[in-house]
Design a protein around this motif. Structure first.
Motif, PDB file in Angstrom:
ATOM      1  N   LEU A 102     -25.805 -19.025   6.877  1.00 19.22           N
ATOM      2  CA  LEU A 102     -24.767 -19.499   6.136  1.00 19.22           C
ATOM      3  C   LEU A 102     -23.740 -18.300   6.448  1.00 19.22           C
ATOM      4  N   LEU A 103     -22.515 -18.616   6.637  1.00 23.69           N
ATOM      5  CA  LEU A 103     -21.580 -17.638   7.392  1.00 23.69           C
ATOM      6  C   LEU A 103     -20.295 -17.457   6.404  1.00 23.69           C
ATOM      7  N   HIS A 104     -20.034 -16.431   5.870  1.00 14.56           N
ATOM      8  CA  HIS A 104     -18.767 -16.398   5.283  1.00 14.56           C
ATOM      9  C   HIS A 104     -17.905 -15.228   5.857  1.00 14.56           C
ATOM     10  N   ALA A 105     -16.676 -15.687   6.162  1.00 12.01           N
ATOM     11  CA  ALA A 105     -15.737 -14.740   6.859  1.00 12.01           C
ATOM     12  C   ALA A 105     -14.908 -13.955   5.679  1.00 12.01           C
ATOM     13  N   LYS A 106     -15.105 -12.808   5.351  1.00 12.84           N
ATOM     14  CA  LYS A 106     -14.475 -12.393   4.374  1.00 12.84           C
ATOM     15  C   LYS A 106     -12.871 -11.524   5.040  1.00 12.84           C
ATOM     16  N   PRO A 107     -11.820 -11.952   4.594  1.00 10.88           N
ATOM     17  CA  PRO A 107     -10.561 -11.393   5.253  1.00 10.88           C
ATOM     18  C   PRO A 107     -10.475 -10.206   5.077  1.00 10.88           C
ATOM     19  N   THR A 108     -10.057  -9.432   6.024  1.00 15.04           N
ATOM     20  CA  THR A 108      -9.678  -7.885   6.023  1.00 15.04           C
ATOM     21  C   THR A 108      -8.539  -7.693   5.242  1.00 15.04           C
ATOM     22  N   ARG A 109      -8.618  -6.770   4.644  1.00 14.09           N
ATOM     23  CA  ARG A 109      -7.641  -6.306   3.518  1.00 14.09           C
ATOM     24  C   ARG A 109      -6.304  -6.048   4.440  1.00 14.09           C
ATOM     25  N   THR A 110      -5.177  -6.469   3.937  1.00 12.22           N
ATOM     26  CA  THR A 110      -3.871  -6.231   4.640  1.00 12.22           C
ATOM     27  C   THR A 110      -3.656  -4.710   4.659  1.00 12.22           C
ATOM     28  N   VAL A 111      -3.210  -4.090   5.554  1.00 14.77           N
ATOM     29  CA  VAL A 111      -2.857  -2.671   5.667  1.00 14.77           C
ATOM     30  C   VAL A 111      -1.455  -2.477   4.996  1.00 14.77           C
ATOM     31  N   TYR A 112      -1.475  -1.978   3.873  1.00 13.55           N
ATOM     32  CA  TYR A 112      -0.258  -1.844   3.126  1.00 13.55           C
ATOM     33  C   TYR A 112       0.206  -0.210   3.678  1.00 13.55           C
ATOM     34  N   PRO A 113       1.398  -0.311   3.859  1.00 15.16           N
ATOM     35  CA  PRO A 113       1.981   1.347   3.783  1.00 15.16           C
ATOM     36  C   PRO A 113       1.840   1.834   2.511  1.00 15.16           C
ATOM     37  N   SER A 114       2.215   3.231   2.599  1.00 21.36           N
ATOM     38  CA  SER A 114       1.849   3.804   1.175  1.00 21.36           C
ATOM     39  C   SER A 114       3.056   3.410   0.167  1.00 21.36           C
ATOM     40  N   MET A 115       4.068   2.806   0.602  1.00 20.10           N
ATOM     41  CA  MET A 115       4.990   2.235  -0.198  1.00 20.10           C
ATOM     42  C   MET A 115       5.727   1.008   0.477  1.00 20.10           C
ATOM     43  N   ASP A 116       5.890  -0.023  -0.066  1.00 20.50           N
ATOM     44  CA  ASP A 116       6.178  -1.342   0.533  1.00 20.50           C
ATOM     45  C   ASP A 116       7.924  -1.187   0.211  1.00 20.50           C
ATOM     46  N   GLY A 117       8.461  -2.542   0.735  1.00 25.56           N
ATOM     47  CA  GLY A 117      10.018  -2.460   0.858  1.00 25.56           C
ATOM     48  C   GLY A 117      10.601  -2.178  -0.664  1.00 25.56           C
ATOM     49  N   THR A 118       9.967  -2.587  -1.704  1.00 25.76           N
ATOM     50  CA  THR A 118      10.419  -2.395  -2.913  1.00 25.76           C
ATOM     51  C   THR A 118      10.201  -1.044  -3.688  1.00 25.76           C
ATOM     52  N   GLY A 119       9.544  -0.245  -2.884  1.00 24.51           N
ATOM     53  CA  GLY A 119       9.371   0.951  -3.282  1.00 24.51           C
ATOM     54  C   GLY A 119       8.180   1.315  -3.977  1.00 24.51           C
ATOM     55  N   TYR A 120       7.280   0.272  -4.138  1.00 29.96           N
ATOM     56  CA  TYR A 120       5.988   0.397  -4.989  1.00 29.96           C
ATOM     57  C   TYR A 120       5.034   1.228  -4.418  1.00 29.96           C
ATOM     58  N   LEU A 121       4.281   1.889  -4.764  1.00 34.88           N
ATOM     59  CA  LEU A 121       3.224   2.696  -4.420  1.00 34.88           C
ATOM     60  C   LEU A 121       1.942   2.241  -4.594  1.00 34.88           C
ATOM     61  N   PHE A 122       1.143   1.860  -3.566  1.00 29.07           N
ATOM     62  CA  PHE A 122      -0.147   1.425  -3.463  1.00 29.07           C
ATOM     63  C   PHE A 122      -1.032   2.380  -3.884  1.00 29.07           C
TER      64      PHE A 122
END
Length: 161
Positions: free
Chosen positions: A46-66
């Protein structure tokens, strides 16, 4: 010669599972039609492919900090989904006789993970569901099952719901 007869090759059957009903339907179909007799020595992977986390920059285009806490929460959620999918698939396999059930969770793009794992485990058959996308949606989103059918070196069973 039957699969369970002396000298018969033991089968390794990979079933791709995700959180969708289509993959669970494919697993159910496989259990009823492919491994129903439970040939001794068969292995169901039984194989599950777990999507890798999208690499977010420290700040996205709206200025939101992850924050690191947010990233950790996203990773934990992804792992919980993977655990739930695998548990649901294993539950469906309860009661199988003479068939070993293995689980694998691999991170990455599902089409690549499935093809690589099929090769790595030496699968005799790949079973997967189909979302049944139309040609336009498939053109934009791609079709994992079509990609796998073209690239793996074993028979592929695509089960439509």
């Amino acid at each position: 010669m039957a699969a369970g007869a002396a000298g018969a090759k033991e089968r390794r059957i990979v079933v791709a599972v995700d959180e969708g009903d289509e993959s669970m339907h494919a697993l159910s179909w496989c259990l009823k039609n492919v491994v129903a007799d439970g040939a001794p020595g068969d292995t169901l992977v039984l194989l599950h492919a777990k999507p890798t986390r999208t690499v977010y920059p420290s700040m996205d285009g709206t200025g939101y900090l992850f924050s690191a806490e947010m990233m950790t929460t996203m990773d934990r959620c992804s792992s919980e989904v993977a655990d739930a999918v695998v548990a649901r698939a294993k539950q469906a396999c309860q009661g199988l006789r003479n068939v070993k059930v293995e689980t694998k969770v691999e991170a990455g793009n599902p089409r690549d993970v499935i093809c690589e794992t099929v090769e790595k485990v030496g699968a005799d058959t790949l079973v997967m569901g189909s979302h049944g996308y139309g040609p336009i949606k498939r053109a934009f989103m791609g079709s994992v099952s079509s990609h796998c059918a073209k690239h793996v070196k074993c028979p592929v069973l695509i089960v439509k719901k």
